[in-house]
Design a protein around this motif. Structure first.
Motif: not given
Length: 535
Positions: A508-535
């Protein structure tokens, strides 16, 4: 395939012999049952991470990924986009419980938390689901050999099973992990070569091709519809499949057993973090290849869509390419099969044979028993593999559907164990039965898409289990030490260290590096959105 050729045969045979040689060398380090289950706890985290990746990002992706997106478009990426969130939950909630306990079978947790019946039920669910999913993996491998050599699929199934069985028997979990490292390298090299060759052969530029695919509706990635009848949407990917994959990675003996072989809790968590940060790129590559194949072949229908990658390798004509690709697919599939054989033997020996039939025997005896059970499971997996050979759809889609029937029960049993104070064993088992009935009804009587089966099973299972527990056994005054709150209380009262090398030991205790996973997940969603819009 008319002529596989001497060079391709040489590449494939050298790879297979390499696996057997590695298993033989590692067999010298297996002197006890504990060595067979967990190795010597000296395996580096990156090797375990590659092993986890090779097991689940394997031939199911190399064959089934392109086949899936070839037919359904790049939108199926949403089914696989959730791994950063999944790993975040697994290393925060699941791994500390299992690693701190020092067990080899993760289902021992169920006995400590609820009782022997709960452990038995969870073990049986694992055996059933793993046998079916491993059979799908075996079928994928046999499909490759059949396609490239003309050998009957059933014969190919028998050959591949025998090879994977031999090196698993010799080296145990160490052989599984280190052969998986070799297999992961071959898989990635093969995928990179195919992707380069595909771009080289495309009649138009990548940008132009993607634009044409978008006009054909093949690039619609982010579908925000709330329609549960649609398979791949943002909501099925972010909600339903997070629940599904948390169970696949957190409550699966085949995966967690690798982490238990790590040197310490930090290495165990880092091995999963490796998967959390790399899975997106690998799945995106395979699924992108599928829609590019759709453009390359003009959307033509294949007798079996799982052979698209192999057909392209043959059409490309580069000497040795088909051998590399065949080795990559065989390698990846065997990485899943060997893991399944070892983990099934481990659970059978620890959860049933040692517990109910042969208590107090020597470690050497249990090692011998584990190897015999490995053979038994190899035989049992062959039967459904032959039945799967009758299907013509994506093997990745097939494998994921098979697993969706079981994960709701597993998710509920661990979620209630972690967070519910008042759930008892009798109530838990009633909830499991109710959850299975709900999933069966959804699968057979409604048009709800399979990604939601896990959520349906859990939503029914958990409240039924809690209510049944309260009615049958009343409120529980004593807080179990195997809940998350109970763990926190135990660490505090006994003044135990909360970290090891900077990594939390408390569930139940979150390691600091684990929060990077949440940020990475949001970044992948943004990438997929831009990829589908800009092509």
């Amino acid at each position: 395939m008319d002529d596989f050729g001497l060079l391709n045969w040489t590449i494939l045979i050298v790879y297979l012999l390499g696996n057997l040689l590695m298993g033989s060398l590692l067999s010298k380090k297996v002197d006890s049952a504990e060595d067979y289950y967990l190795g010597s706890k000296t395996i580096p985290w990156w090797a375990i991470g590659l092993s986890v990746m090779a097991t689940y990002v394997s031939a199911m992706s190399f064959l089934g990924g392109p086949a899936w997106s070839y037919g359904n478009g790049l939108g199926v990426m949403m089914i696989q986009v959730n791994y950063p969130l999944v790993v975040f939950l697994v290393i925060t909630l699941f791994l500390p419980f299992f690693y701190n306990s020092g067990v080899a079978s993760i289902y021992e947790y169920q006995e400590r938390r609820f009782g022997r019946k709960a452990r038995g039920v969870m073990s049986v669910i694992f055996m059933m689901s793993q046998t079916l999913s491993s059979a799908a993996v075996l079928y994928a491998t046999a499909l490759v050999l059949s396609f490239i050599t003309g050998v009957d699929v059933v014969t190919a199934i028998l050959v591949i099973t025998l090879i994977a069985l031999v090196y698993t028997l010799m080296g145990g979990i160490s052989a599984v992990i280190w052969t998986d490292v070799l297999q992961a390298v071959i898989l990635l090299v093969g995928a990179a070569i195919i992707f380069y060759a595909l771009l080289d052969r495309m009649p138009e530029s990548l940008v132009t091709t993607l634009g044409e695919l978008k006009a054909q509706g093949k690039m619609n990635i982010l579908d925000f519809t709330f329609d549960t009848h649609v398979e791949a949407t943002v909501w099925s990917g972010v909600i339903a499949m997070v629940l599904y994959h948390v169970t696949v990675y957190g409550a699966n003996q085949m995966v967690v057993q690798r982490a238990l072989a790590a040197r310490n809790i930090g290495d165990a968590k880092k091995s999963f973090l490796f998967m959390g940060f790399t899975a997106f790129f690998i799945y995106f590559l395979f699924l992108l290849m599928g829609v590019l194949f759709y453009s390359y072949y003009g959307g033509r229908e294949f007798e079996n869509s799982n052979t698209i990658v192999l057909q392209f390798a043959a059409d490309y004509g580069l000497p040795g390419l088909l051998g590399v690709v065949a080795s990559a697919v065989v390698a990846a599939s065997m990485s899943s099969l060997d893991s399944a054989l070892n983990s099934l033997a481990t659970v059978t020996t620890l959860d049933f044979y040692e517990k109910y039939f042969k208590k107090g025997a020597s470690s050497a005896h249990y090692l011998k028993a584990s190897r015999w059970f490995t053979v038994v499971w190899a035989v049992l997996i062959i039967v459904p593999a032959i039945l799967f050979a009758q299907t013509e759809g994506s093997v990745l889609q097939l494998l994921t559907k098979v697993g969706s029937y079981f994960v709701g029960a597993k998710l509920s049993m661990y979620a209630l164990g972690f967070f519910s104070r008042h759930t008892t064993e009798r109530g838990l088992l009633i909830g499991v039965a109710a959850g299975f009935m709900a999933v069966w009804y959804a699968a057979t009587q409604t048009d709800v898409a399979w990604p939601w089966f896990c959520a349906i099973g859990a939503v029914v299972n958990m409240p039924v289990a809690i209510v049944a527990s309260l009615l049958l056994d009343g409120r529980q005054e004593k807080l179990s030490a195997y809940t998350i709150q109970g763990q926190k209380t135990m660490f505090r009262e006994q003044s135990l260290p909360t970290k090891d090398g900077g990594w939390y030991l408390i569930p139940g205790k979150v390691d600091r590096v684990s929060w990077l996973l949440v940020g990475f997940f949001l970044a992948t969603l943004l990438f997929l959105y831009l990829f589908s819009v800009l092509i």
